[in-house]
Enzyme design. Structure first.
Site, PDB file in Angstrom:
ATOM      1  N   GLY A 227       0.262   2.358  -2.089  1.00  0.00           N
ATOM      2  CA  GLY A 227       0.124   1.839  -0.735  1.00  0.00           C
ATOM      3  C   GLY A 227      -0.915   0.779  -0.509  1.00  0.00           C
ATOM      4  O   GLY A 227      -0.937   0.152   0.564  1.00  0.00           O
ATOM      5  N   GLU A 265       0.020   6.108  -7.695  1.00  0.00           N
ATOM      6  CA  GLU A 265       1.324   5.457  -7.838  1.00  0.00           C
ATOM      7  C   GLU A 265       1.299   4.048  -7.248  1.00  0.00           C
ATOM      8  O   GLU A 265       2.074   3.734  -6.342  1.00  0.00           O
ATOM      9  CB  GLU A 265       2.391   6.270  -7.101  1.00  0.00           C
ATOM     10  CG  GLU A 265       2.519   7.713  -7.551  1.00  0.00           C
ATOM     11  CD  GLU A 265       3.379   8.540  -6.604  1.00  0.00           C
ATOM     12  OE1 GLU A 265       3.777   8.047  -5.521  1.00  0.00           O
ATOM     13  OE2 GLU A 265       3.646   9.700  -6.943  1.00  0.00           O
ATOM     14  N   PRO A 266       0.430   3.186  -7.712  1.00  0.00           N
ATOM     15  CA  PRO A 266       0.380   1.856  -7.116  1.00  0.00           C
ATOM     16  C   PRO A 266       1.559   0.991  -7.550  1.00  0.00           C
ATOM     17  O   PRO A 266       2.052   1.108  -8.670  1.00  0.00           O
ATOM     18  CB  PRO A 266      -0.928   1.275  -7.678  1.00  0.00           C
ATOM     19  CG  PRO A 266      -1.102   1.963  -8.985  1.00  0.00           C
ATOM     20  CD  PRO A 266      -0.520   3.341  -8.827  1.00  0.00           C
ATOM     21  N   CYS A 341      24.160 -17.275   5.687  1.00  0.00           N
ATOM     22  CA  CYS A 341      24.703 -17.488   7.036  1.00  0.00           C
ATOM     23  C   CYS A 341      24.164 -16.467   8.030  1.00  0.00           C
ATOM     24  O   CYS A 341      24.926 -15.653   8.580  1.00  0.00           O
ATOM     25  CB  CYS A 341      26.219 -17.453   6.980  1.00  0.00           C
ATOM     26  SG  CYS A 341      26.839 -18.626   5.784  1.00  0.00           S
TER      27      CYS A 341
END
Ligand code: LLP
Length: 399
Positions: A227, A265-266, A341
């Site tokens: 995070g 958990e980077p 588009c």
């Protein structure tokens, strides 16, 4: 201050493409490692970038992986990660995915709900396996990030509410052979720059850690998730270094002394800075209302601006392929848009760019190493964007 360096060898490559600076990533991992407490283990969140060359470089540095699908598990295995280096996260693990994780005896399954815990118990019992699980807590903290990437608020789909833990304990106790509780985990969202939010979530979760220990659970690992964010408005890497420092200090003070093993958990903080999306200007379109630079790639390759109104710095690359800043007095304001588009297909709104920008010029969309290529699509049936690696001598294509 260090700008993303675009190698002269990139000149002949056909746009659009992603390019990654492997040495930058290596240095970033070393930096994070050097600041973390001794009992910390990094598990790279592979959802942020699953390029094989990057994964391999991370593996060589002794980093593990945080995974969210059997596709990621298989890729991690292909590049040589052992099951012992794998943590499996995610709210929607299927029976097949859980079975695969159990078959491989992966290090840890991070469990997100009561029905998931029951499903794991049932499958592990059936296979005669013991699942090493951690309970992902929802600490109900609000964080200052885009609501789409906030995960630790009570109304988010992620993790256990604290009131559910008594029932989780019953399930754990009912299946002592199939379930082994390793620890707790908390991940409150992504692109977070306020260390205090991480601290609040950790403190809340540590309270439960102590209660569970008092109840006799031999908890081993506290997984603090990922995070940590970056400042997308600035290319100053010393800002990242300061954030890493502050984050690591907080971890050292808040958790490290209380747990045997601290897992992290980077994703973004390790790779975002070290990737760029290179694109070619197709048209410069000036209307009475707006100026547009229309390039050969858009939300199909980099969804972040369209999905989160995320900012990525965009620069023109000069002939020597290095990053050039517009000379004062010779700039204009443009929306830099892709060919898709949809009116959301804007890579950068209201950007100051050189007034003499023209078809054929190349632009680099910076800080695109995390959640760039991995979130791309073939919308409008556009080709998948190639990926090239810098940092091992010759430039080469690598998916
Ligand atoms: N652990 C878990 C359980 C996660 O869900 C995530 C990211 C991470 C770790 C790594 O977080 P990081 O350190 O990279 O912030 N597509 C969004 C980001 C989504 C993040 C999803 N989960 C974006 O482009 O900003």
């Amino acid at each position: 201050m260090r700008e993303f360096y675009l190698d002269p060898q990139l000149g002949p490559f056909k746009t659009p493409f992603y390019v990654y600076d492997l040495n930058g990533i290596r240095a970033r991992v070393e930096l994070l490692k050097s600041r973390l407490p001794k009992n910390a283990h990094i598990h790279f969140a592979m959802k942020s970038n699953n390029n094989r060359a990057i994964l391999q470089a991370l593996r060589e540095l002794g980093v593990g992986v945080d995974l969210v699908s059997s596709g990621e598990m298989r890729r991690a295995r292909e590049v040589g990660f052992t099951p012992e280096q794998m943590i499996f996260s995610g709210v929607g693990k299927t029976r097949d995915e859980i079975s695969l994780a159990l078959e491989w005896n992966i290090h840890q399954l991070n469990v997100e709900s009561l029905p998931e815990l029951e499903r794991i118990a049932e499958l592990a019992n059936g296979m005669g396996k013991c699942a090493h699980v951690a309970l992902r807590m929802n600490p109900d903290v609000d964080v200052n990030t885009h609501p789409y990437i906030r995960t630790g608020f009570r109304e988010n789909k992620f993790g256990f509410d604290f009131t559910e833990i008594a029932r989780a304990v019953e399930i754990l106790r009912a299946h002592p052979k199939a379930l082994s509780l390793q620890g707790l985990t908390v991940h409150i969202g992504s692109q977070i720059r306020d260390i205090g939010a991480f601290r609040d979530a950790i403190r809340k979760t540590l309270g439960l850690w102590r209660e569970l220990k008092a109840q006799g659970f031999d908890l081993q690992s506290f997984d603090a998730g990922g995070g940590l964010g970056i400042d997308y408005l600035s290319g100053d890497l010393s800002d990242d270094e300061k954030s890493i420092e502050a984050y690591a200090t907080m971890l050292k003070n808040e958790i490290a002394p209380h747990v045997k093993c601290l897992d992290l958990e980077p994703g973004r903080i390790l790779v975002a800075r070290f990737g760029a999306l290179v694109t070619e200007v197709q048209y410069v379109k000036r209307t009475p209302y707006k100026n547009f630079i229309i390039v050969d790639v858009g939300m199909n390759a980099l969804l972040r601006p369209a999905l989160y109104e995320a900012h990525h710095r965009i620069v023109r690359i000069d002939e020597s392929q290095s990053v050039a800043k517009p000379a004062p007095g010779s700039s204009d304001v443009f929306d830099i848009v892709g060919p898709i588009c949809e009116s959301a297909d804007v890579l950068g709104a209201e950007r100051v760019m050189p007034a003499d920008i023209k078809a054929g010029d190349r632009l680099a969309v910076l800080d695109a190493g995390a959640y760039g290529s991995v979130m791309s699509s073939q919308y409008n049936l556009r080709d998948t964007v190639k990926e090239y690696i810098l940092g091992r001598g010759k430039i080469r294509e690598h998916d």
